[in-house]
Motif scaffolding. Sequence first.
Motif, short mmCIF file in Angstrom:
data_model
loop_
_atom_site.label_atom_id
_atom_site.label_comp_id
_atom_site.label_asym_id
_atom_site.label_seq_id
_atom_site.Cartn_x
_atom_site.Cartn_y
_atom_site.Cartn_z
N LEU A 1 36.75 34.44 42.70
CA LEU A 1 36.49 34.87 41.34
C LEU A 1 34.99 34.77 41.10
O LEU A 1 34.41 33.70 41.24
CB LEU A 1 37.23 34.00 40.32
CG LEU A 1 36.88 34.26 38.86
CD1 LEU A 1 37.30 35.67 38.43
CD2 LEU A 1 37.51 33.21 37.96
N VAL A 27 37.26 39.24 42.85
CA VAL A 27 37.56 39.72 41.50
C VAL A 27 36.35 39.34 40.66
O VAL A 27 36.04 38.16 40.53
CB VAL A 27 38.84 39.08 40.93
CG1 VAL A 27 39.04 39.47 39.47
CG2 VAL A 27 40.04 39.47 41.78
N SER A 28 35.65 40.34 40.13
CA SER A 28 34.44 40.09 39.38
C SER A 28 34.63 40.44 37.91
O SER A 28 35.21 41.48 37.59
CB SER A 28 33.28 40.94 39.93
OG SER A 28 33.00 40.57 41.26
N THR A 29 34.12 39.58 37.05
CA THR A 29 34.12 39.88 35.62
C THR A 29 32.74 40.40 35.24
O THR A 29 31.73 40.05 35.86
CB THR A 29 34.47 38.65 34.77
OG1 THR A 29 33.43 37.67 34.88
CG2 THR A 29 35.81 38.07 35.16
N LEU A 49 39.58 34.10 31.53
CA LEU A 49 39.44 34.68 32.86
C LEU A 49 40.72 35.38 33.29
O LEU A 49 41.82 35.00 32.89
CB LEU A 49 39.09 33.58 33.86
CG LEU A 49 37.74 32.90 33.62
CD1 LEU A 49 37.59 31.69 34.54
CD2 LEU A 49 36.58 33.87 33.80
N GLY A 57 43.80 36.36 35.70
CA GLY A 57 44.57 35.65 36.72
C GLY A 57 45.46 34.56 36.16
O GLY A 57 45.24 34.05 35.06
N TYR A 83 42.86 31.90 42.68
CA TYR A 83 41.70 32.20 43.51
C TYR A 83 41.42 31.09 44.53
O TYR A 83 41.69 29.93 44.28
CB TYR A 83 40.47 32.39 42.63
CG TYR A 83 40.67 33.49 41.61
CD1 TYR A 83 40.57 34.82 41.97
CD2 TYR A 83 41.00 33.19 40.29
CE1 TYR A 83 40.78 35.83 41.04
CE2 TYR A 83 41.21 34.18 39.35
CZ TYR A 83 41.11 35.50 39.74
OH TYR A 83 41.33 36.50 38.82
N ALA A 95 35.47 30.00 43.25
CA ALA A 95 34.81 30.70 42.15
C ALA A 95 33.30 30.61 42.32
O ALA A 95 32.78 29.67 42.94
CB ALA A 95 35.22 30.11 40.81
#
Length: 191
Positions: free
Chosen positions: A30, A51-53, A62, A64, A69, A72
């Motif tokens: 993450l 998975v990128s924010t 967040l 998920g 994950y 992070a």
Amino acid sequence: MSAPSTQGPHPLAEQLIERYLAAGWDAPVLEVASGAGRNTHAFAAAGIPVVSTRDDELYTQLPGDHDSYAAAFSSHGYLHGATAKVRAGFAELRRVLPPGAPVYLTLGSIHDERFGFGEAIDEWTFAPGDGPEMGIPHAYFDRDTIVELLRGFTIESLEEVDTTGIVGTWAHDPGDDAQAITHWFVVATRD
């Protein structure tokens, strides 16, 4: 995501890539607040699912489920926001990580030349009154406060680093009058 970056990955991203590959994990990493994508691209190039924010997404919510994950990473997401928001963000990070999962992140240091300037939000947080990050809260912490904020994590390393030459140039103009930027490099594991 900001404009594409020509900079290489953050040093903490490089460390996490090495650890991930050595461990043989297969769950995604993450990345909180991907910025211009320099670290996202490095994870993908290493064959690591990520998975990128976006920077404008809340790190207090967040994506998920619990334990989603392998690890992070955040090079700048937790630099922004008042202390209560950063604390809530770490609680949310604990939610999506399984016990033993590592986190690699940066936090602002009170030894940064910008600490104390701008509008005071709380004891540790100030919003610049001018420049490209005008009005954006920046949090700066001492060692003891970081240890307190990271309850629920075991700190593996906590190092204060002059990052003037490695921070994202999309946010900080590397001009002659640039202020020295000091960050904490944090490596911890979820309890």
